[in-house]
Design an enzyme around this catalytic site. Structure first.
Site, PDB file in Angstrom:
ATOM      1  N   SER A 256     -10.654  -8.352  10.715  1.00 42.34           N
ATOM      2  CA  SER A 256     -11.723  -8.701   9.792  1.00 42.34           C
ATOM      3  C   SER A 256     -11.693 -10.201   9.597  1.00 42.34           C
ATOM      4  O   SER A 256     -10.668 -10.859   9.819  1.00 42.34           O
ATOM      5  CB  SER A 256     -11.595  -7.934   8.481  1.00 42.34           C
ATOM      6  OG  SER A 256     -10.514  -8.430   7.760  1.00 42.34           O
TER       7      SER A 256
ATOM      8  N   GLU B 127     -10.654  -0.284  12.985  1.00 42.68           N
ATOM      9  CA  GLU B 127     -10.814  -1.682  12.583  1.00 42.68           C
ATOM     10  C   GLU B 127      -9.589  -2.431  13.090  1.00 42.68           C
ATOM     11  O   GLU B 127      -8.472  -2.142  12.674  1.00 42.68           O
ATOM     12  CB  GLU B 127     -10.883  -1.776  11.056  1.00 42.68           C
ATOM     13  CG  GLU B 127     -10.954  -3.210  10.565  1.00 42.68           C
ATOM     14  CD  GLU B 127     -10.347  -3.397   9.180  1.00 42.68           C
ATOM     15  OE1 GLU B 127     -10.620  -2.602   8.278  1.00 42.68           O
ATOM     16  OE2 GLU B 127      -9.565  -4.366   9.045  1.00 42.68           O
TER      17      GLU B 127
ATOM     18  N   GLU C 276       0.857  -1.199   0.000  1.00 39.19           N
ATOM     19  CA  GLU C 276       0.000   0.000   0.000  1.00 39.19           C
ATOM     20  C   GLU C 276       0.884   1.236   0.000  1.00 39.19           C
ATOM     21  O   GLU C 276       1.809   1.328   0.809  1.00 39.19           O
ATOM     22  CB  GLU C 276      -0.852   0.023   1.277  1.00 39.19           C
ATOM     23  CG  GLU C 276      -1.906  -1.043   1.327  1.00 39.19           C
ATOM     24  CD  GLU C 276      -2.317  -1.401   2.754  1.00 39.19           C
ATOM     25  OE1 GLU C 276      -1.661  -0.938   3.711  1.00 39.19           O
ATOM     26  OE2 GLU C 276      -3.271  -2.161   2.895  1.00 39.19           O
TER      27      GLU C 276
HETATM   28  P1  AMO Z   1      -7.297  -7.718   6.508  1.00 41.67           P
HETATM   29  O1  AMO Z   1      -6.568  -7.359   5.279  1.00 41.67           O
HETATM   30  O2  AMO Z   1      -8.531  -6.939   6.836  1.00 41.67           O
HETATM   31  O3  AMO Z   1      -7.776  -9.245   6.466  1.00 41.67           O
HETATM   32  O4  AMO Z   1      -6.312  -7.655   7.732  1.00 41.67           O
HETATM   33  C1  AMO Z   1      -6.696  -8.085   9.034  1.00 41.67           C
HETATM   34  C2  AMO Z   1      -6.248  -7.085  10.080  1.00 41.67           C
HETATM   35  O5  AMO Z   1      -4.838  -6.887   9.993  1.00 41.67           O
HETATM   36  C3  AMO Z   1      -4.519  -5.531  10.248  1.00 41.67           C
HETATM   37  N1  AMO Z   1      -3.902  -4.921   9.046  1.00 41.67           N
HETATM   38  C4  AMO Z   1      -2.939  -3.994   9.055  1.00 41.67           C
HETATM   39  N2  AMO Z   1      -2.275  -3.395  10.059  1.00 41.67           N
HETATM   40  C5  AMO Z   1      -1.345  -2.479   9.748  1.00 41.67           C
HETATM   41  N3  AMO Z   1      -1.027  -2.118   8.491  1.00 41.67           N
HETATM   42  C6  AMO Z   1      -1.638  -2.696   7.429  1.00 41.67           C
HETATM   43  N4  AMO Z   1      -1.299  -2.353   6.193  1.00 41.67           N
HETATM   44  C7  AMO Z   1      -2.646  -3.674   7.695  1.00 41.67           C
HETATM   45  N5  AMO Z   1      -3.460  -4.428   6.926  1.00 41.67           N
HETATM   46  C8  AMO Z   1      -4.206  -5.179   7.749  1.00 41.67           C
HETATM   47  C9  AMO Z   1      -5.822  -4.836  10.593  1.00 41.67           C
HETATM   48  C10 AMO Z   1      -6.838  -5.712   9.903  1.00 41.67           C
HETATM   49  O6  AMO Z   1      -8.114  -5.630  10.506  1.00 41.67           O
HETATM   50  N6  AMO Z   1      -6.921 -12.658   5.652  1.00 41.67           N
HETATM   51  C11 AMO Z   1      -7.746 -11.620   6.202  1.00 41.67           C
HETATM   52  C12 AMO Z   1      -8.213 -11.932   7.605  1.00 41.67           C
HETATM   53  C13 AMO Z   1      -9.194 -13.088   7.668  1.00 41.67           C
HETATM   54  O7  AMO Z   1     -10.275 -12.974   7.046  1.00 41.67           O
HETATM   55  O8  AMO Z   1      -8.858 -14.071   8.332  1.00 41.67           O
HETATM   56  C14 AMO Z   1      -6.972 -10.306   6.154  1.00 41.67           C
HETATM   57  O9  AMO Z   1      -5.798 -10.253   5.959  1.00 41.67           O
HETATM   58  O10 AMO Z   1      -5.987  -4.902  11.996  1.00 41.67           O
END
Ligand code: AMO
Length: 429
Positions: free
Chosen positions: A355, A352, A213
């Protein structure tokens, strides 16, 4: 003589001790000299008195640069004036490693050094008890996650960090060269944890993820870690309940075991309550409060508002629109054209943090959903095939390690919750 930790000087009755640690501060009142010594467990005052303390030791106490590592052999004395009611009268002091002077950042309790500079010198920043407190708490969260999961009967698993195709959708992948092929750094262990619950039933991991990202925000990292869970013979309702209890356990453990660290960070924690709301109901509620609504996601403003409405509560926003969820999330009633899904987000303290949802375990439906998201089912062959041999319905979630640490400790920037952050501009240290 064996080394004594500073905490034990205060908590146990000891007469003669060997202490090792770092010089936090020193003061020279000409006839009396103080050195404040710290180790990972606490701080104590070393008091040198002219005429009483060995002359060499007294001389040395004037000139030890801050943060130098030293060994002090001495006698424990009660003192009304010393912080904590005890001090050390030194018999010998040895410099183990002298720190260069001046220090490149301020590591005192009153440090005003800005975050980017602190991160440049993270190794030194960690000399501050307040910064250590963040990571002592994070360590305990990880410990709590493991304890909870083991009690649930889940098995800890390790997954590949190099993958051949996307696990969360096509974008945000870091491409790497893998011999003659293209490969990627893992975006999540999603596909692997799903494959596993078709035999192992309940699995968990603390898993690093990479997302390319481009945005530089206070809540995104390019390398982040997740608490991952997946369960066979389960739907979204079952795993939301597991997540709620899991976070309650982790927070309860921190409250019980990290009172010193919480005090240092001036954080008061409560074990969270749990609230379930559909995406539709959430939006209605937010609209009434004047928050602008997005039809596939919750904005940062919406997440903050939920915290105002439900403080100290994990809000599960479920029945999420299909449009806003990845290809593997089960549509409502297993219908490929359903508008709603069995996916959810968990919002806690205005952000959040997790998820998850029920997954598609039906190969034909999965192929349809991959195509609908513009992905090529051929790239997912072994993943799809894994559901052809007795795959039960299953569900799970990913909970951000740094996000959870950030919201619990009220940290403004997620980088505070990572020892060595990786963001758009930072690859070192
Ligand atoms: P998702 O992409 O929503 O779902 O990620 C799950 C959680 O991980 C954290 N997170 C992050 N924290 C910091 N920087 C980031 N770039 C970042 N991206 C995600 C957040 C987020 O809610 N595989 C699915 C999960 C599942 O369905 O089991 C997943 O990766 O807290």
């Amino acid at each position: 003589m064996e080394r004594t930790m500073i905490k034990d000087v205060f908590e146990k009755s000891k007469k003669n001790v060997v202490l090792r640690g770092w010089v936090y501060d020193s003061r020279d009142l000409s006839k009396v000299r103080f050195v404040v010594l710290k180790d990972v467990s606490g701080r104590i005052q070393i008091t040198g008195i002219q005429g009483k303390t060995d002359a060499q030791v007294f001389k040395l106490m004037k000139n030890i640069p801050k943060e130098s590592a030293i060994e002090v052999v001495g006698r424990v004395e009660k003192s009304d004036k010393a912080p904590g009611g005890k001090e050390i009268l030194p018999e010998s002091i040895k410099i183990i490693a002298q720190a260069e002077s001046p220090l490149p950042i301020d590591v005192s309790d009153f440090s005003k050094t800005e975050l980017p500079k602190r991160l440049d010198y993270r190794f030194l920043d960690l000399h501050r008890p307040k910064i250590q407190a963040i990571f002592k708490i994070q360590s305990n969260l990880m410990q709590g996650f493991r304890e909870f999961m083991i009690k649930e009967g889940a098995i800890e698993c390790q997954f590949p960090e190099i993958i051949g195709s996307s696990s969360e959708g096509g974008t945000d992948l870091f491409e790497i060269k893998y011999f003659e092929k293209k490969a990627y750094l893992s975006q999540s262990c999603q596909l692997y944890k799903q494959m596993l619950v078709c035999s192992m039933e309940k699995v968990f991991a603390i898993f690093p993820t990479w997302r390319s990202e481009k945005h530089n925000t206070v809540r995104h990292l390019n390398e982040a870690r997740q608490f991952d869970y997946e369960q066979g013979f389960a739907d979204d309702k079952i795993v939301m309940d597991v997540l709620g209890r899991c976070v309650q356990y982790m927070v309860g453990k921190v409250i019980d075991e990290n009172s010193d660290e919480l005090k240092l960070l001036d954080v008061k924690l409560k074990v969270p309550k749990i609230k379930y709301l559909t995406f539709e109901k959430t939006n209605k509620l937010l609209e009434e409060k004047g928050v602008e609504i997005d039809e596939r996601d919750l904005s940062g403003e919406a997440e903050k508002k939920l915290d105002e409405l439900y403080p100290d509560t994990i809000v599960f926003v479920h029945d999420w629109p299909m449009k806003g969820k990845p290809f593997y999330i089960m549509p409502k009633d297993e219908k490929a054209d359903a508008e709603l899904s069995n996916g959810f987000d968990a919002i806690y303290k205005g952000m959040e943090v997790s998820s998850g949802g029920q997954r598609i375990h039906l190969p034909e439906l999965l192929i349809k959903r991959l195509k609908a998201k513009g992905l090529n089912p051929k790239d997912f062959k072994s993943y799809i095939d894994s559901f052809r041999y007795g795959a039960p319905e299953h569900a799970g979630w990913g909970l951000g390690v740094e996000r959870l640490t950030q919201v619990l400790l009220g940290l403004n920037n997620i980088r505070e919750a990572v020892l060595f952050p990786r963001d758009r501009d930072r690859l070192s240290p």
